[in-house]
Design a protein around this motif. Structure first.
Motif, PDB file in Angstrom:
ATOM      1  N   LYS A   1       0.841  -1.191   0.000  1.00 31.47           N
ATOM      2  CA  LYS A   1       0.000   0.000   0.000  1.00 31.47           C
ATOM      3  C   LYS A   1       0.880   1.246   0.000  1.00 31.47           C
ATOM      4  N   LEU A   2       0.483   2.200  -0.842  1.00 31.12           N
ATOM      5  CA  LEU A   2       1.195   3.467  -0.937  1.00 31.12           C
ATOM      6  C   LEU A   2       0.241   4.606  -0.608  1.00 31.12           C
ATOM      7  N   VAL A   3       0.786   5.681  -0.083  1.00 34.02           N
ATOM      8  CA  VAL A   3       0.000   6.880   0.202  1.00 34.02           C
ATOM      9  C   VAL A   3       0.534   7.999  -0.681  1.00 34.02           C
TER      10      VAL A   3
ATOM     11  N   CYS B   1       4.889   9.079  -3.757  1.00 34.66           N
ATOM     12  CA  CYS B   1       4.205   8.229  -2.787  1.00 34.66           C
ATOM     13  C   CYS B   1       5.167   7.732  -1.715  1.00 34.66           C
ATOM     14  N   THR B   2       4.615   7.487  -0.522  1.00 32.10           N
ATOM     15  CA  THR B   2       5.358   6.843   0.551  1.00 32.10           C
ATOM     16  C   THR B   2       4.678   5.520   0.873  1.00 32.10           C
ATOM     17  N   VAL B   3       5.433   4.599   1.428  1.00 29.23           N
ATOM     18  CA  VAL B   3       4.889   3.299   1.806  1.00 29.23           C
ATOM     19  C   VAL B   3       4.055   3.484   3.067  1.00 29.23           C
ATOM     20  N   GLN B   4       2.824   2.979   3.045  1.00 26.18           N
ATOM     21  CA  GLN B   4       1.931   3.124   4.195  1.00 26.18           C
ATOM     22  C   GLN B   4       2.486   2.335   5.368  1.00 26.18           C
ATOM     23  N   GLY B   5       2.575   2.963   6.517  1.00 27.33           N
ATOM     24  CA  GLY B   5       3.066   2.315   7.720  1.00 27.33           C
ATOM     25  C   GLY B   5       4.580   2.357   7.858  1.00 27.33           C
ATOM     26  N   ASN B   6       5.290   2.874   6.868  1.00 24.49           N
ATOM     27  CA  ASN B   6       6.740   2.961   6.937  1.00 24.49           C
ATOM     28  C   ASN B   6       7.219   4.197   6.164  1.00 24.49           C
TER      29      ASN B   6
END
Length: 53
Positions: free
Chosen positions: A20-22, A33-38
């Motif tokens: 998942k990406l945000v 995008c950043t990695v969700q949760g990290n």
């Protein structure tokens, strides 16, 4: 330029659909995008055609 995925939305890259990406920002038809949760991992850059919801 139309932005299909607004900032803060969760998306998936077509090459790695399990991650998942945000969307952090959208500039000149490129999604940052950043990695969700990290968020400490390196930012990933995609064109719209490389992402899905």
């Amino acid at each position: 330029m139309e932005n299909i995925y607004p900032e803060g939305s969760t998306v998936f890259a077509n090459v790695n659909p399990g991650q998942k990406l945000v969307v952090r920002r959208f500039v000149k038809r490129i999604y940052y995008c950043t990695v969700q949760g990290n968020p400490g991992l390196k930012e990933q850059i995609y064109y719209e055609r490389e992402l899905s919801k």
